[in-house]
Enzyme design. Sequence first.
Site: not given
Ligand code: NDP
Length: 256
Positions: A145, A158
């Site tokens: 990020s 974070y």
């Molecule tokens: P979302 O919360 O929209 O999606 C996260 C995904 O990961 C889901 O499929 C969720 O499914 C899965 N997930 C979350 N926790 C776990 C776990 N403990 N074990 C297995 N699966 C898990 O997140 P984003 O797409 O927004 O973010 C993805 C990445 O991008 C992250 O690392 C975030 O920090 C990074 N990021 C995002 C930004 C943004 O603005 N959106 C900006 C900068 C970085 P489920 O909940 O069913 O497990």
Amino acid sequence: SGRWALHGKTALVTGGTRGIGRAVVEELAALGATVHTCSRKAEELGERIKEWEARGFRVTGSVCDLSERDQRERLLREVADRFGGKLNILVNNVGTNIRKPTTEFTAEEYSFVMATNLESAYHLCQIAHPLLKLSGSGSIIFISSVCGAVAVFSGTIYAMTKGAINQLTKNLACEWAKDNIRANSVAPWYITTSLTERLLANKDFEEQVVSRTPLGRIGEPEEISALVAFLCMPGSTYITGQTIAVDGGMTVNGFY
Ligand code: NDP
């Protein structure tokens, strides 16, 4: 397998049911890769896999919670079985956030964000290493990020996990270059996903974000997955150890 394709490549993309992970699964599969993904919710994962099958993508999935060490180990055993002990691409996408002032974080919250964002990515790299090495050509991509490079009001735990991932990227790039494994990070600014939708529904907050962003808008998951795909392709084989921002220009905006 062409210069701009991923035919014959195998990939593990963590957290592929929503947001950025989902876009990455679809981008890599559309380019010809065979993909394995995971998430905690069986029902949502099952729905996605049906959709992907209908689109002709080769994607399978495991239900697992990557904040748990034994579940990461089980995931990697499943990946090794499915791909014959070899893996070309590891996309460490899973990450979450708790936003509050530093003085208000509990010890449990600290451990939860650290385990989900940093320890899980670190441990997955450790246990994927033999598979990446055996593939002959490995690429690790971390979804970091811009919060790991500049101070953003979005929670210090974070930010620390993302800063650590940016450094881990550099170290692994050097340590594992001899195994022909590259490591790079993609660092997004605000992207429309389930992680940010409630925050961005606050129009004053969205306006503040947009006002700091030269391109004047929030990003889309497909604008992240495009770079992830490039970093896995034959065209990027001399790029390693880098953290590349996909941020609409936010981090180069001094005062405009
Ligand atoms: P979302 O919360 O929209 O999606 C996260 C995904 O990961 C889901 O499929 C969720 O499914 C899965 N997930 C979350 N926790 C776990 C776990 N403990 N074990 C297995 N699966 C898990 O997140 P984003 O797409 O927004 O973010 C993805 C990445 O991008 C992250 O690392 C975030 O920090 C990074 N990021 C995002 C930004 C943004 O603005 N959106 C900006 C900068 C970085 P489920 O909940 O069913 O497990």
